[in-house]
Design an enzyme around this catalytic site. Structure first.
Site, PDB file in Angstrom:
ATOM      1  N   ASN A  86     -31.917 -20.928  27.179  1.00 26.39           N
ATOM      2  CA  ASN A  86     -31.606 -19.902  26.180  1.00 26.39           C
ATOM      3  C   ASN A  86     -30.385 -20.368  25.397  1.00 26.39           C
ATOM      4  OD1 ASN A  86     -33.679 -18.199  27.091  1.00 26.39           O
ATOM      5  ND2 ASN A  86     -32.357 -17.297  28.657  1.00 26.39           N
ATOM      6  N   GLN A  93     -29.039 -16.033  25.084  1.00 23.34           N
ATOM      7  CA  GLN A  93     -28.011 -16.592  25.959  1.00 23.34           C
ATOM      8  C   GLN A  93     -26.919 -15.552  26.208  1.00 23.34           C
ATOM      9  OE1 GLN A  93     -26.210 -20.202  24.467  1.00 23.34           O
ATOM     10  NE2 GLN A  93     -25.117 -20.614  26.392  1.00 23.34           N
ATOM     11  N   HIS A  99     -26.840 -23.949  30.588  1.00 19.10           N
ATOM     12  CA  HIS A  99     -27.554 -23.877  31.865  1.00 19.10           C
ATOM     13  C   HIS A  99     -29.051 -23.974  31.615  1.00 19.10           C
ATOM     14  CE1 HIS A  99     -26.701 -19.838  30.346  1.00 19.10           C
ATOM     15  NE2 HIS A  99     -27.893 -19.475  30.813  1.00 19.10           N
ATOM     16  N   LEU A 100     -29.738 -24.640  32.530  1.00 19.35           N
ATOM     17  CA  LEU A 100     -31.188 -24.768  32.507  1.00 19.35           C
ATOM     18  C   LEU A 100     -31.746 -23.846  33.582  1.00 19.35           C
ATOM     19  CD1 LEU A 100     -29.849 -27.570  31.560  1.00 19.35           C
ATOM     20  CD2 LEU A 100     -32.120 -28.525  31.936  1.00 19.35           C
ATOM     21  N   HIS A 101     -32.583 -22.896  33.163  1.00 16.42           N
ATOM     22  CA  HIS A 101     -33.255 -22.030  34.130  1.00 16.42           C
ATOM     23  C   HIS A 101     -34.455 -22.797  34.687  1.00 16.42           C
ATOM     24  CE1 HIS A 101     -31.463 -18.044  32.855  1.00 16.42           C
ATOM     25  NE2 HIS A 101     -31.260 -18.726  31.753  1.00 16.42           N
TER      26      HIS A 101
HETATM   27  P1  AMP Z   1     -28.733 -16.636  30.022  1.00 18.64           P
HETATM   28  O1  AMP Z   1     -29.114 -15.224  29.717  1.00 18.64           O
HETATM   29  O2  AMP Z   1     -29.757 -17.654  29.659  1.00 18.64           O
HETATM   30  O3  AMP Z   1     -27.364 -16.967  29.475  1.00 18.64           O
HETATM   31  O4  AMP Z   1     -28.665 -16.736  31.589  1.00 18.64           O
HETATM   32  C1  AMP Z   1     -27.541 -16.400  32.348  1.00 18.64           C
HETATM   33  C2  AMP Z   1     -28.044 -16.214  33.743  1.00 18.64           C
HETATM   34  O5  AMP Z   1     -26.922 -16.228  34.608  1.00 18.64           O
HETATM   35  C3  AMP Z   1     -28.770 -14.883  33.976  1.00 18.64           C
HETATM   36  O6  AMP Z   1     -30.088 -15.146  34.402  1.00 18.64           O
HETATM   37  C4  AMP Z   1     -27.933 -14.206  35.043  1.00 18.64           C
HETATM   38  O7  AMP Z   1     -28.701 -13.490  35.966  1.00 18.64           O
HETATM   39  C5  AMP Z   1     -27.222 -15.389  35.677  1.00 18.64           C
HETATM   40  N1  AMP Z   1     -25.960 -15.084  36.332  1.00 18.64           N
HETATM   41  C6  AMP Z   1     -24.920 -14.400  35.826  1.00 18.64           C
HETATM   42  N2  AMP Z   1     -23.906 -14.345  36.700  1.00 18.64           N
HETATM   43  C7  AMP Z   1     -24.328 -15.025  37.800  1.00 18.64           C
HETATM   44  C8  AMP Z   1     -23.737 -15.330  39.054  1.00 18.64           C
HETATM   45  N3  AMP Z   1     -22.511 -14.925  39.380  1.00 18.64           N
HETATM   46  N4  AMP Z   1     -24.458 -16.052  39.947  1.00 18.64           N
HETATM   47  C9  AMP Z   1     -25.713 -16.474  39.640  1.00 18.64           C
HETATM   48  N5  AMP Z   1     -26.311 -16.224  38.469  1.00 18.64           N
HETATM   49  C10 AMP Z   1     -25.641 -15.499  37.564  1.00 18.64           C
END
Ligand code: AMP
Length: 113
Positions: A86, A93, A99-101
């Protein structure tokens, strides 16, 4: 300085379920999983997003993709998986540290929402 919650995870200031680490990358389970396997692969270097990456990051970006592959193998995602990056507001995002999901262990749909 791009300080996010992921910087705190890298520094072990907040807990995370870490599944892989090397000198350049860290992988940990997403706290709000969208699939039975949902792992985030991040560079330790805090690049804001793919839109901020430069040619100097080419080797690191390749390393992140190969890390996704390695973690997918480790997680037994033999039937396939989805990799999502994202990017920016329209891209959905929410954490501004690249970050890569890695999503797997269920059938994905297309188009994504
Ligand atoms: P994005 O929306 O692509 O920026 O993804 C951010 C991701 O980070 C989301 O899927 C959240 O659930 C995840 N996230 C946020 N805080 C944490 C955390 N402390 N540990 C693990 N994942 C997290």
């Amino acid at each position: 300085m791009n300080e996010t919650i992921f910087s705190k995870i890298i520094r072990r200031e907040i807990p995370a379920d870490i599944v892989y680490e090397d000198d350049l990358a860290l992988a940990f389970r997403d706290v709000h999983p969208q699939a039975p396997v949902h792992i985030l692969v991040i560079p330790k270097q805090p690049i804001v997003s793919i839109a901020e990456a430069t040619a100097a990051d080419a080797a690191l970006l390749g390393h992140l993709l190969l890390t996704v592959k390695q973690v997918a193998t480790q997680e037994g995602l033999d039937e396939g998986y989805r990799v999502v990056i994202n990017t920016g507001t329209d891209g959905g995002q929410t954490v501004f540290h690249l970050h890569l999901h890695l999503l797997g262990k269920r059938m994905m749909t297309w188009p994504p929402g």
